[in-house]
Each structure stands twice: as C-alpha cells, then as structure tokens.
Design a protein around this motif. Structure first.
Motif, short mmCIF file in Angstrom:
data_model
loop_
_atom_site.label_atom_id
_atom_site.label_comp_id
_atom_site.label_asym_id
_atom_site.label_seq_id
_atom_site.Cartn_x
_atom_site.Cartn_y
_atom_site.Cartn_z
N LYS A 1 0.83 -1.21 0.00
CA LYS A 1 0.00 0.00 0.00
C LYS A 1 0.86 1.26 0.00
CE LYS A 1 -4.10 -2.04 2.08
NZ LYS A 1 -5.00 -2.07 3.25
N ARG A 2 1.98 1.23 0.71
CA ARG A 2 2.90 2.36 0.74
C ARG A 2 3.47 2.63 -0.65
NH1 ARG A 2 7.90 3.98 0.83
NH2 ARG A 2 8.82 1.94 0.60
N LEU A 3 3.67 1.56 -1.43
CA LEU A 3 4.18 1.67 -2.79
C LEU A 3 3.06 1.94 -3.80
CD1 LEU A 3 6.72 -1.30 -2.69
CD2 LEU A 3 7.24 1.16 -2.63
N LEU A 4 1.85 2.18 -3.29
CA LEU A 4 0.67 2.50 -4.10
C LEU A 4 0.21 1.35 -4.99
CD1 LEU A 4 1.52 6.19 -5.06
CD2 LEU A 4 0.20 5.35 -3.11
N HIS A 5 0.36 0.12 -4.50
CA HIS A 5 -0.15 -1.07 -5.17
C HIS A 5 -1.42 -1.54 -4.47
CE1 HIS A 5 3.28 -1.52 -7.78
NE2 HIS A 5 4.11 -1.53 -6.74
N SER A 6 -2.16 -2.41 -5.14
CA SER A 6 -3.35 -3.03 -4.55
C SER A 6 -2.99 -4.46 -4.17
CB SER A 6 -4.50 -3.05 -5.55
OG SER A 6 -4.88 -1.74 -5.88
N PRO A 7 -2.76 -4.74 -2.89
CA PRO A 7 -2.35 -6.09 -2.49
C PRO A 7 -3.52 -7.07 -2.51
CG PRO A 7 -2.49 -4.67 -0.57
CD PRO A 7 -2.75 -3.81 -1.76
N LEU A 8 -3.23 -8.28 -2.97
CA LEU A 8 -4.18 -9.38 -2.98
C LEU A 8 -3.62 -10.50 -2.12
CD1 LEU A 8 -4.94 -9.44 -6.81
CD2 LEU A 8 -6.38 -8.48 -5.01
N ILE A 9 -4.47 -11.10 -1.28
CA ILE A 9 -4.03 -12.20 -0.44
C ILE A 9 -4.82 -13.45 -0.79
CG2 ILE A 9 -3.15 -10.78 1.45
CD1 ILE A 9 -5.76 -11.21 2.91
N ALA A 10 -4.22 -14.60 -0.55
CA ALA A 10 -4.79 -15.88 -0.96
C ALA A 10 -6.01 -16.25 -0.14
CB ALA A 10 -3.73 -16.97 -0.83
N ARG A 11 -7.00 -16.83 -0.82
CA ARG A 11 -8.17 -17.43 -0.16
C ARG A 11 -7.97 -18.92 0.04
NH1 ARG A 11 -13.71 -14.90 -2.46
NH2 ARG A 11 -12.99 -12.78 -2.59
N VAL A 12 -7.08 -19.51 -0.74
CA VAL A 12 -6.85 -20.96 -0.72
C VAL A 12 -5.36 -21.23 -0.52
CG1 VAL A 12 -8.84 -21.47 -2.20
CG2 VAL A 12 -6.63 -21.04 -3.24
N ARG A 13 -5.04 -22.45 -0.13
CA ARG A 13 -3.64 -22.80 0.13
C ARG A 13 -2.83 -22.90 -1.17
NH1 ARG A 13 -0.57 -24.94 4.31
NH2 ARG A 13 1.14 -26.27 3.63
N HIS A 14 -3.37 -23.56 -2.18
CA HIS A 14 -2.68 -23.73 -3.46
C HIS A 14 -3.29 -22.74 -4.44
CE1 HIS A 14 -0.64 -27.21 -1.90
NE2 HIS A 14 -1.80 -27.66 -1.47
N THR A 15 -2.52 -21.75 -4.81
CA THR A 15 -3.05 -20.63 -5.59
C THR A 15 -2.63 -20.67 -7.04
OG1 THR A 15 -1.16 -19.26 -5.01
CG2 THR A 15 -3.10 -19.09 -3.58
N ASP A 16 -3.42 -19.99 -7.86
CA ASP A 16 -3.13 -19.75 -9.27
C ASP A 16 -3.40 -18.27 -9.50
OD1 ASP A 16 -3.09 -19.50 -12.01
OD2 ASP A 16 -4.69 -20.95 -12.37
N LYS A 17 -2.39 -17.52 -9.87
CA LYS A 17 -2.56 -16.08 -10.03
C LYS A 17 -3.56 -15.73 -11.13
CE LYS A 17 1.81 -14.78 -8.07
NZ LYS A 17 3.22 -14.75 -8.35
N GLY A 18 -3.80 -16.66 -12.05
CA GLY A 18 -4.76 -16.42 -13.11
C GLY A 18 -6.20 -16.68 -12.71
N ASN A 19 -6.42 -17.22 -11.52
CA ASN A 19 -7.77 -17.53 -11.06
C ASN A 19 -8.18 -16.53 -10.00
OD1 ASN A 19 -10.10 -18.59 -9.95
ND2 ASN A 19 -9.38 -20.70 -10.00
N PRO A 20 -9.06 -15.58 -10.35
CA PRO A 20 -9.46 -14.54 -9.37
C PRO A 20 -10.20 -15.09 -8.15
CG PRO A 20 -10.73 -14.33 -11.40
CD PRO A 20 -9.70 -15.39 -11.63
N ASP A 21 -10.75 -16.30 -8.24
CA ASP A 21 -11.42 -16.90 -7.08
C ASP A 21 -10.43 -17.27 -5.98
OD1 ASP A 21 -13.88 -16.66 -8.29
OD2 ASP A 21 -13.88 -18.71 -9.07
N HIS A 22 -9.15 -17.35 -6.30
CA HIS A 22 -8.13 -17.72 -5.32
C HIS A 22 -7.63 -16.54 -4.51
CE1 HIS A 22 -6.78 -21.70 -7.43
NE2 HIS A 22 -8.07 -21.68 -7.13
N TRP A 23 -8.06 -15.32 -4.86
CA TRP A 23 -7.50 -14.11 -4.25
C TRP A 23 -8.58 -13.16 -3.78
CZ3 TRP A 23 -2.41 -14.47 -3.58
CH2 TRP A 23 -1.74 -15.41 -4.36
N ARG A 24 -8.26 -12.37 -2.75
CA ARG A 24 -9.16 -11.32 -2.29
C ARG A 24 -8.34 -10.08 -1.96
NH1 ARG A 24 -9.16 -10.62 3.31
NH2 ARG A 24 -8.19 -12.31 4.45
N PRO A 25 -8.95 -8.91 -2.08
CA PRO A 25 -8.20 -7.68 -1.74
C PRO A 25 -7.89 -7.64 -0.24
CG PRO A 25 -10.25 -7.17 -2.91
CD PRO A 25 -10.27 -8.64 -2.60
N ALA A 26 -6.74 -7.08 0.07
CA ALA A 26 -6.35 -6.96 1.48
C ALA A 26 -7.00 -5.74 2.10
CB ALA A 26 -4.84 -6.84 1.59
#
Length: 73
Positions: free
Chosen positions: A48-73
């Motif tokens: 956030k300090r670097l002006l990015h939008s951080p995303l954190i995992a919803r699941v243990r095994h993630t795929d960056k191309g699958n938006p269901d695996h991530w949520r905004p922090a």
C-alpha cells in the motif's frame, strides 16, 4: 495502481509446514521488492505504501490467473 500478490514462502512446502516469510509479487512472478516480510501485515502495508493493490490468498494452493483464489487486502 497495479495488483500485487502477497505470497507465503517457501513455495511448495509440505502440508503442515510453517510459512517462514511473505513476499510481494506481480502476476508474472517477478518480485516487487527483494524484501522478505516477517508477517502478512508487513507485506500488505509495504504494498500500500508503494501505491499497489495487495491481494491475499483465499486458498492454500493458488493460481494467479484464477481470481477466485485471491481477495483484496
């Protein structure tokens, strides 16, 4: 603002093993910073300090191309 992923490391760790640190990565896998963050909160704060939008995992095994695996922090 670019989306960045807060990734736990080490990657590919066995089930039940501990997370040693977190890193910030872009979607293509390059690191945003070379810093290893002790907590997820520290990584989110830096993103956030670097002006990015951080995303954190919803699941243990993630795929960056699958938006269901991530949520905004």
């Amino acid at each position: 603002m670019a989306n960045v992923f807060v990734e736990p490391e080490p990657k590919g760790r066995p089930e039940g093993s501990h997370i040693t640190h977190y890193v910030l990565e872009y979607a293509h896998g390059a690191r945003v910073t070379q810093t290893n963050y002790a907590t997820q909160h520290d990584a989110i704060s830096e993103a956030k300090r670097l002006l990015h939008s951080p995303l954190i995992a919803r699941v243990r095994h993630t795929d960056k191309g699958n938006p269901d695996h991530w949520r905004p922090a």
